[in-house]
Scaffold this motif. Structure first.
Motif, PDB file in Angstrom:
ATOM      1  N   ASN A 171      -5.840  -4.494  -6.264  1.00 21.11           N
ATOM      2  CA  ASN A 171      -6.165  -3.407  -7.017  1.00 21.11           C
ATOM      3  C   ASN A 171      -5.842  -3.457  -8.350  1.00 21.11           C
ATOM      4  O   ASN A 171      -6.489  -2.464  -9.394  1.00 21.11           O
ATOM      5  CB  ASN A 171      -5.580  -1.958  -6.328  1.00 21.11           C
TER       6      ASN A 171
ATOM      7  N   SER B 182      -5.462  -0.739  -1.667  1.00 22.19           N
ATOM      8  CA  SER B 182      -5.861   0.772  -1.488  1.00 22.19           C
ATOM      9  C   SER B 182      -6.241   0.924   0.059  1.00 22.19           C
ATOM     10  O   SER B 182      -6.487  -0.084   0.658  1.00 22.19           O
ATOM     11  CB  SER B 182      -6.860   1.349  -2.449  1.00 22.19           C
ATOM     12  N   SER B 183      -6.370   2.242   0.277  1.00 16.96           N
ATOM     13  CA  SER B 183      -6.653   2.296   1.646  1.00 16.96           C
ATOM     14  C   SER B 183      -8.305   1.944   2.024  1.00 16.96           C
ATOM     15  O   SER B 183      -8.494   1.607   2.914  1.00 16.96           O
ATOM     16  CB  SER B 183      -6.504   3.921   2.158  1.00 16.96           C
TER      17      SER B 183
ATOM     18  N   LYS C  33      -4.005   3.404   6.137  1.00 18.20           N
ATOM     19  CA  LYS C  33      -2.928   2.698   5.498  1.00 18.20           C
ATOM     20  C   LYS C  33      -2.052   1.736   6.522  1.00 18.20           C
ATOM     21  O   LYS C  33      -1.775   0.417   6.014  1.00 18.20           O
ATOM     22  CB  LYS C  33      -1.803   3.888   4.864  1.00 18.20           C
TER      23      LYS C  33
ATOM     24  N   LYS D  35       2.588   2.137  -5.579  1.00 18.01           N
ATOM     25  CA  LYS D  35       1.859   0.789  -5.219  1.00 18.01           C
ATOM     26  C   LYS D  35       1.937  -0.169  -6.777  1.00 18.01           C
ATOM     27  O   LYS D  35       2.660  -1.275  -6.310  1.00 18.01           O
ATOM     28  CB  LYS D  35       0.571   1.005  -4.966  1.00 18.01           C
TER      29      LYS D  35
ATOM     30  N   THR E 237       0.909  -1.130  -0.015  1.00 20.02           N
ATOM     31  CA  THR E 237       0.034  -0.136  -0.035  1.00 20.02           C
ATOM     32  C   THR E 237       0.972   1.283  -0.080  1.00 20.02           C
ATOM     33  O   THR E 237       1.964   1.227   0.014  1.00 20.02           O
ATOM     34  CB  THR E 237      -0.958   0.029   1.178  1.00 20.02           C
TER      35      THR E 237
ATOM     36  N   HIS F  23      -6.749  11.126  -1.486  1.00 17.40           N
ATOM     37  CA  HIS F  23      -8.007  10.901  -0.950  1.00 17.40           C
ATOM     38  C   HIS F  23      -8.826  11.412   0.130  1.00 17.40           C
ATOM     39  O   HIS F  23      -9.641  10.726   0.772  1.00 17.40           O
ATOM     40  CB  HIS F  23      -8.172   9.025  -0.967  1.00 17.40           C
TER      41      HIS F  23
ATOM     42  N   SER G 276       0.683   5.975  -1.098  1.00 12.46           N
ATOM     43  CA  SER G 276      -0.071   6.950  -1.680  1.00 12.46           C
ATOM     44  C   SER G 276       0.484   6.843  -3.520  1.00 12.46           C
ATOM     45  O   SER G 276      -0.415   6.916  -4.258  1.00 12.46           O
ATOM     46  CB  SER G 276       0.129   8.263  -1.393  1.00 12.46           C
TER      47      SER G 276
END
Length: 445
Positions: A137, A159-160, A198, A114, A109, A183, A111
């Protein structure tokens, strides 16, 4: 009696979960508030799974033993509120699927970075002869793979949003590439909530597990100082030498995790730029934990092909380089892109703003950008942020128009960079659609 699962959202994760749940003898109901694509309808029909579209029938959802919610559905959605009021268990696809596999899981994970780290890690494992699949993802959903093509190792991009609904999910190796504001619209514009989201990737890890993380990242370091976490910490850094972990010294990437140190000149890495040195360190540290040979790791760091829509070189026309970085959907990703530019840049930017602070780009824009082409429905914030930095600023409403203008402005030796710093949903289906339209428009020049 068979357990009942209701699945909200009939995209990749929803349909994958439906297949796995059906295989495990659940009574399955799939509900999508929008329209379901024909491809996914065919799959649901094929597996004899009941579904509905354009609505959520509460009576068929609230009676479930468990509900799988697709990551895109916000907690604010009325049906989610009803489920919480009725105390129905809500899980993510990642959580549901992980209960049906004993495979080694590497969860990634962050920002930014990834996808590159996920693909690069998978590449090294495959080159090292491991049975490994990529998912989460990207690619086929984790649940679908557990059901139809089980693997001994899963490299999952998370993703978060996917981590927000885990309960027992436990990766053996967790990687946090970095944490920067993104986000924030989903986290009440509270950065600390996003950071905590996260770090959920580590919440079930034990001291037999590992957390690989960017030791140069302020948000990560602050969190680790304030919280005790169980896994063994494996840092990486481009700014300091580390007694344990991965770092850069004398233009060499060094991985010092066991008595078998790896040295590699950074010039021989397949992908350029500081952020890719970090991506390489994260991927190779994970591979080292899984006992991949040194020589294989070195070769895999040098021959990796990169990821579509991430600083992807498209064409050179009249000695002007066209670069597709459509995957840069936040300011930090665009920061990396601009930082890696070595020529005068015509920058295509804009889309759906997620609460962006553009001020951190000012110095780079002053130094590297000769013209800005805005590509979005509402460009006011961008125009205001950079009107003192560049002489040429143009607003456009379509990719072909943006590329035609870039072509006119471009001079020998320049670069045209699509790095939007924003989500794509105002003019495009998603960042892939935006990137493909960019490539198509460039090829038509």
């Amino acid at each position: 009696m068979a357990k009942r699962i209701a699945i909200l959202g009939a995209g990749e994760s929803g349909v994958g979960t439906a297949i796995l749940a059906k295989q495990k003898d659940y009574e399955v109901f799939v509900s999508d508030f929008g329209k379901i694509t024909e491809t996914y309808k065919d799959v649901l029909e094929n597996f004899e799974i009941e579904w509905e579209e354009n609505q959520h029938t509460a009576s068929k959802i609230l009676n479930a033993d468990v509900v799988m919610k697709s990551p895109g559905i916000p907690d604010k959605a009325p049906i989610i509120k009803q489920l919480k009021d009725n105390k129905v268990a809500i899980v993510s696809e990642i959580e549901f699927a992980s209960e049906f596999t004993n495979a080694t899981i590497i969860g990634i994970t962050g920002s930014n970075g990834k996808t590159t780290v996920t693909r690069w890690t998978h590449h090294i494992l495959k080159e090292g002869g491991l049975n490994a699949s990529v998912g989460g993802n990207i690619g086929d959903s984790f649940a679908k793979q557990v059901a139809l093509s089980p693997s001994e190792n899963y490299v999952l991009e998370l993703s978060s949003f996917q981590l927000d609904d885990i309960k027992n999910f436990r990766p053996h190796i967790a990687i946090i590439t970095n944490i920067t504001p993104d986000h924030l619209d989903r986290y009440d514009y509270d950065f600390s909530k996003y950071v905590a989201s996260k770090f959920r990737i580590t919440m079930n890890q034990t001291n037999d597990d590992y957390l690989i993380y960017d030791a140069d990242n302020e948000a990560i370091n602050d969190y680790l100082e304030a919280h005790t976490i169980q896994p063994k910490l494996v840092p990486f850094s481009t700014t300091k030498s580390l007694k344990y972990g991965a770092y850069i010294e004398h233009n060499e990437l060094i991985i010092n995790i066991d008595e078998n140190k790896i040295h590699m000149p950074i010039d021989s890495l397949a992908l350029k730029g500081t952020h890719n040195q970090k991506n390489a360190m994260a991927s190779s540290s994970a591979a080292k934990m899984l006992k991949i040979r040194k020589q294989t790791i070195r070769e895999s760091l040098a021959n990796f092909q990169g990821v579509e829509h991430r600083l992807e070189h498209v064409l050179k026309i009249n000695n002007v380089n066209y670069i597709n970085d459509s995957k840069a959907t936040n300011v930090n990703a665009t920061f990396y892109a601009l930082e890696s530019m070595s020529s005068d840049t015509i920058w295509i930017v804009g889309g759906v703003d997620k609460g962006n602070d553009y001020s951190q780009l000012n110095a780079l824009v002053n130094e590297k950008v000769k013209a800005i082409i805005c590509l979005g429905v509402d460009n006011q914030k961008i125009l205001k942020a950079f009107n003192n930095c560049v002489d040429i600023m143009v607003e456009t409403q379509s990719m072909s128009e943006a590329i035609k203008i870039a072509y006119k402005i471009g001079e020998r030796g320049d670069a045209v960079l699509l790095s939007p710093a924003c989500a794509s949903f105002d003019l495009f289906k998603n960042y892939e659609d935006r990137g493909r339209q960019f490539k198509e428009a460039v090829r038509l020049l």
